[in-house]
Design a protein around this motif. Structure first.
Motif, mmCIF file in Angstrom:
data_model
loop_
_atom_site.group_PDB
_atom_site.id
_atom_site.type_symbol
_atom_site.label_atom_id
_atom_site.label_comp_id
_atom_site.label_asym_id
_atom_site.label_seq_id
_atom_site.Cartn_x
_atom_site.Cartn_y
_atom_site.Cartn_z
ATOM 1 N N ARG A 134 32.725 8.079 75.986
ATOM 2 C CA ARG A 134 31.693 8.953 75.416
ATOM 3 C C ARG A 134 31.158 9.895 76.505
ATOM 4 O O ARG A 134 30.998 11.089 76.305
ATOM 5 C CB ARG A 134 30.551 8.135 74.821
ATOM 6 C CG ARG A 134 29.459 8.999 74.245
ATOM 7 C CD ARG A 134 28.511 8.211 73.363
ATOM 8 N NE ARG A 134 27.844 7.126 74.058
ATOM 9 C CZ ARG A 134 26.837 7.305 74.888
ATOM 10 N NH1 ARG A 134 26.371 8.509 75.121
ATOM 11 N NH2 ARG A 134 26.282 6.276 75.489
ATOM 12 N N ARG A 135 30.944 9.310 77.673
ATOM 13 C CA ARG A 135 30.416 10.126 78.769
ATOM 14 C C ARG A 135 31.403 11.227 79.167
ATOM 15 O O ARG A 135 31.023 12.359 79.420
ATOM 16 C CB ARG A 135 30.118 9.241 79.963
ATOM 17 C CG ARG A 135 29.508 10.005 81.095
ATOM 18 C CD ARG A 135 29.179 9.065 82.190
ATOM 19 N NE ARG A 135 28.071 8.205 81.771
ATOM 20 C CZ ARG A 135 26.980 8.058 82.487
ATOM 21 N NH1 ARG A 135 26.861 8.680 83.620
ATOM 22 N NH2 ARG A 135 26.014 7.292 82.083
ATOM 23 N N GLU A 147 32.363 4.829 78.810
ATOM 24 C CA GLU A 147 32.964 5.797 79.735
ATOM 25 C C GLU A 147 33.570 6.967 78.967
ATOM 26 O O GLU A 147 33.478 8.118 79.380
ATOM 27 C CB GLU A 147 34.080 5.120 80.528
ATOM 28 C CG GLU A 147 33.659 4.699 81.900
ATOM 29 C CD GLU A 147 34.783 3.952 82.605
ATOM 30 O OE1 GLU A 147 35.966 4.181 82.282
ATOM 31 O OE2 GLU A 147 34.451 3.132 83.475
ATOM 32 N N GLU A 167 31.135 13.878 76.596
ATOM 33 C CA GLU A 167 29.880 14.626 76.705
ATOM 34 C C GLU A 167 29.921 15.590 77.879
ATOM 35 O O GLU A 167 29.496 16.734 77.767
ATOM 36 C CB GLU A 167 28.700 13.658 76.829
ATOM 37 C CG GLU A 167 28.347 13.049 75.487
ATOM 38 C CD GLU A 167 27.291 11.967 75.587
ATOM 39 O OE1 GLU A 167 26.943 11.416 74.526
ATOM 40 O OE2 GLU A 167 26.835 11.675 76.710
ATOM 41 N N ASP A 168 30.476 15.085 78.987
ATOM 42 C CA ASP A 168 30.583 15.966 80.157
ATOM 43 C C ASP A 168 31.474 17.155 79.824
ATOM 44 O O ASP A 168 31.190 18.292 80.187
ATOM 45 C CB ASP A 168 31.192 15.210 81.344
ATOM 46 C CG ASP A 168 30.185 14.235 81.940
ATOM 47 O OD1 ASP A 168 28.998 14.342 81.563
ATOM 48 O OD2 ASP A 168 30.583 13.367 82.742
ATOM 49 N N ASP A 215 20.936 8.070 77.507
ATOM 50 C CA ASP A 215 21.312 6.680 77.216
ATOM 51 C C ASP A 215 20.058 5.834 76.992
ATOM 52 O O ASP A 215 20.056 4.908 76.208
ATOM 53 C CB ASP A 215 22.095 6.077 78.396
ATOM 54 C CG ASP A 215 23.405 6.813 78.636
ATOM 55 O OD1 ASP A 215 24.139 7.018 77.659
ATOM 56 O OD2 ASP A 215 23.671 7.195 79.788
ATOM 57 N N LYS A 254 22.960 5.294 84.243
ATOM 58 C CA LYS A 254 22.526 5.800 82.942
ATOM 59 C C LYS A 254 21.876 7.182 83.033
ATOM 60 O O LYS A 254 21.355 7.559 84.078
ATOM 61 C CB LYS A 254 21.522 4.829 82.336
ATOM 62 C CG LYS A 254 22.159 3.487 82.062
ATOM 63 C CD LYS A 254 21.266 2.604 81.256
ATOM 64 C CE LYS A 254 22.048 1.406 80.770
ATOM 65 N NZ LYS A 254 21.386 0.149 80.985
ATOM 66 N N ARG A 255 21.912 7.874 81.898
ATOM 67 C CA ARG A 255 21.141 9.110 81.791
ATOM 68 C C ARG A 255 19.797 8.708 81.222
ATOM 69 O O ARG A 255 19.682 8.330 80.061
ATOM 70 C CB ARG A 255 21.773 10.080 80.813
ATOM 71 C CG ARG A 255 23.164 10.480 81.176
ATOM 72 C CD ARG A 255 23.827 10.965 79.923
ATOM 73 N NE ARG A 255 25.239 11.122 80.182
ATOM 74 C CZ ARG A 255 25.899 12.270 80.009
ATOM 75 N NH1 ARG A 255 25.298 13.324 79.547
ATOM 76 N NH2 ARG A 255 27.162 12.348 80.284
ATOM 77 N N GLY A 278 23.433 7.592 87.813
ATOM 78 C CA GLY A 278 22.947 8.286 86.624
ATOM 79 C C GLY A 278 22.047 9.430 87.021
ATOM 80 O O GLY A 278 22.052 9.883 88.171
ATOM 81 N N GLN A 292 21.397 13.426 74.305
ATOM 82 C CA GLN A 292 22.481 12.894 75.131
ATOM 83 C C GLN A 292 22.031 11.804 76.102
ATOM 84 O O GLN A 292 22.804 11.347 76.932
ATOM 85 C CB GLN A 292 23.204 14.029 75.877
ATOM 86 C CG GLN A 292 22.414 14.651 77.007
ATOM 87 C CD GLN A 292 23.200 15.757 77.680
ATOM 88 O OE1 GLN A 292 23.797 16.579 77.005
ATOM 89 N NE2 GLN A 292 23.206 15.789 79.000
#
Ligand code: SAH
Length: 463
Positions: free
Chosen positions: A176-177, A174, A180-181, A245, A296-297, A218, A243
Motif C-alpha cells: 500500500r505504501r 508495504e 501511495e508513494d 496510518d 508510520k505516517r 515514518g 493517507q
C-alpha cells in the motif's frame, strides 16, 4: 441510501433497449461502451441507431415491442415515448428479476444510471437517488474540473504493474505504501506532465531496486483541523488525513473533521483535561516519536491552527531533535473562523487597525498581559481559552482603563451547528458567562468591530 451502487460487467452480455429515439440511441451507445451486446426494438429509429446497425455494432428489430421480447437479458432499458409500453416493459422485467431502467421515470426503475465522470478505466459515478438529475449533472461538472485527464492513463499504468508489485511486495502494508508513494510522488507527476517514458523508467527502477524499503522512518504531519466546520479544512489537510496510518487527535477537533480521516487509520484520542497539560504533553511528544520510528505516517490533528495556542511548536521541536521528517499544515484558527461565522470583521477601516490574539488561560489565578499594549483604541482583542477566567479578565480590563461599554462577544462552538453568539460589553461579559450556558470551546472578541455583528451576521447553522 435508497439505491445500492454497483458497477456491472456487461462484456458480451445481451441487453435490450426498447425505443428508437435519441435517448434510446444514447443508452445504446453507453451500453456499447461497456462492451454489451445490444438489441434495439422500435418500429422506427433515429439515424444514429440506423448507423450503429449498419456498422454492425448493434442489432435493430424494426417492430413494436411484444411482452415475450423480455427473456434472458442482463438488463433492459425502456426509452419509448409511450407510457403504457414503458410501464409494461418495467413490469415484465421486474417480474423476471431483470434489472430495468425506464428513462425519466424513477418509479418504474429497478436501477438508475448515474452521471459519469469518465477517465477510463477510472469512473466516478454521481447519483442523487433520482431526486435531481440536474444536481447530479452540476456535481459532475465540478468533479470533471477536479480530476486531471491523465488519471485514466495513471490507472492503466498501475494496472499493468499490479501483478509485479504484488510479487515484489508481498506484505500488504508495504505494498500500500509503495502505491501511495507512486501515486502521489514523482512517477504520477511525470505521467501528468506527459513524460510517460520517464515515468515508466522511474517505476521500473523502484521495482528493481536492491534494497527492500522495509522499515523506513515514518513521518509526522502536524495538521490544523480548523475550528469545526469540515469545509474549512485545506486540501492538503484532507489529502494527508486520507493517507495517514495513525491519527492522534484531541478534544478540540470536531467529530465531523475526525470523520474525514481514512477509515483504516488507527485513531488515538489524546484529549486532555484543561488543567493537567504538562504530563500528558510529554507523553504525547514521546508517542509521536515512537510511532514515527515504527515507520508510520503519523498525523497529529489539532483544532484550529497548530501554531496558534496549540503547542504545535513544542511537539515538533522534539521531532526535529530526533531527526524525524515532519511537515506542518496550517488551519483556520478559531479567532478567524469564529469572527467570520459571527459576522465580526477582526479589522475594519473605521473600527480596528490591529488585532491581537491572546490566551485567557490563568496562571496561578492571574493574567499576565502587557495591559497598556493590549488596551489600545482601534484594536480588536481575540481571547482564546478565556471563559474560565472571565471574572479576572473583566476586572483587569476595567482596572486598566478599558471603557466598560466596549462591545464584546462570546462565540460558542463557532463554525459548527452549535454556534451561538452572545454580545454585550466588557462590563457584562462575566454576567453573560454566568447566566447563559456557555459551552466550550468559546472565543471572546472585544472591540468596536463587535457592533457590526448585528448587521453582518449571516451564519445560522443547518436549518
Ligand atoms: N490552535 C487552536 C486554539 C487552541 S486553544 C486554534 O488555532 O484555534 C483552544 C481555544 O480555542 C478554546 O478554549 C477556544 O477559546 C478556542 N476555540 C477553538 N475552537 C473554537 C470554536 N469552534 N469556537 C470557539 N472557540 C474555539
Amino acid at each position: 441510501m435508497g439505491f445500492f451502487p454497483i458497477f456491472l460487467n456487461l462484456t458480451g452480455r445481451r441487453c435490450l433497449v426498447v425505443g428508437g429515439g435519441s435517448v434510446a440511441a444514447g443508452k445504446a451507445r453507453q451500453l456499447l461502451e461497456s462492451n454489451a451486446e445490444v438489441l434495439v426494438i422500435a418500429p422506427a429509429a433515429v439515424a444514429e441507431i440506423s448507423a450503429l446497425r449498419e456498422e454492425g455494432r448493434i442489432r435493430h428489430e424494426a417492430r413494436e415491442f411484444l411482452p415475450e421480447d423480455i427473456s434472458d437479458y442482463a438488463l433492459v432499458i425502456a426509452a419509448t415515448d409511450n407510457e403504457q409500453v414503458n410501464k409494461q416493459v418495467s413490469e415484465i422485467a421486474k417480474g423476471k428479476n431483470i434489472p430495468v431502467n425506464v428513462v425519466d421515470n424513477p418509479e418504474l426503475c429497478s436501477f438508475i444510471m448515474p452521471s459519469i465522470i469518465n477517465r477510463d478505466p477510472v469512473q466516478v459515478a454521481v447519483s442523487t437517488g433520482g431526486a435531481s438529475p440536474v444536481l447530479a449533472r452540476l456535481l459532475r461538472a465540478k468533479l470533471e474540473t477536479l480530476i486531471p485527464a491523465a488519471y485514466g492513463r495513471l490507472a492503466e499504468v498501475m494496472r499493468d504493474f499490479r501483478a509485479r508489485v504484488k510479487t515484489r511486495f508481498p506484505d500488504v502494508g508495504e505494498r500500500r505504501r509503495f502505491w501511495e508513494d507512486t501515486l502521489q510522488g514523482p512517477v504520477a507527476e511525470m505521467l501528468f506532465a506527459g513524460r510517460e517514458t520517464a515515468a515508466l523508467n522511474a517505476l521500473e527502477r523502484e521495482l528493481t531496486k536492491e534494497s527492500v524499503p522495509g522499515r523506513k522512518t515514518g513521518e509526522v504531519y502536524l495538521v490544523g483541523g480548523g475550528p469545526g466546520d469540515p469545509d474549512l479544512l485545506t486540501f492538503r489537510a484532507l489529502r494527508l488525513m486520507q493517507q495517514a496510518d495513525v491519527v492522534l487527535y484531541d478534544r478540540l477537533v470536531a467529530p465531523a473533521v475526525v470523520a474525514l480521516v481514512r477509515k483504516e487509520a488507527e485513531k488515538i484520542y489524546v484529549g486532555k483535561q484543561r488543567d493537567s497539560h504538562t504530563a500528558p504533553q510529554a507523553e504525547l511528544n514521546e508517542l509521536l516519536i515512537t510511532l514515527a520510528k515504527q515507520g508510520k505516517r503519523v498525523l497529529r490533528l489539532k483544532g484550529g491552527d497548530p501554531f496558534i495556542f496549540g503547542r504545535g511548536g513544542e511537539e515538533i521541536e522534539e521531532l526535529a531533535a530526533s531527526g524525524i521528517p515532519f511537515q506542518v499544515v496550517p488551519g483556520i484558527t478559531a479567532a478567524s473562523g469564529c469572527a467570520s461565522y459571527a459576522g465580526i470583521p477582526l479589522t475594519h477601516r473605521d473600527h480596528a487597525q490591529s488585532c491581537v490574539f491572546v490566551t485567557g488561560h490563568l496562571k496561578d489565578g492571574r493574567l499576565d498581559f502587557n495591559w497598556p499594549a493590549l488596551i489600545q483604541p482601534k484594536q480588536t482583542i481575540a481571547i482564546y481559552m478565556g471563559v474560565k477566567g472571565i471574572d479576572v479578565l473583566r476586572r483587569n480590563l476595567l482596572e486598566q482603563g478599558m471603557r466598560a461599554d466596549t462591545p464584546a462577544a462570546i462565540i460558542q462552538q463557532g463554525t459548527t451547528p452549535g454556534q451561538k453568539v452572545h454580545t454585550g460589553t466588557v462590563d457584562t461579559l462575566a454576567e453573560i458567562v454566568s447566566t447563559r450556558q456557555i459551552k466550550p470551546p468559546s472565543m471572546i472578541i472585544i472591540g468596536n468591530v463587535v457592533k457590526l455583528h448585528e448587521k453582518l451576521s449571516w451564519y445560522a447553522g443547518p436549518t
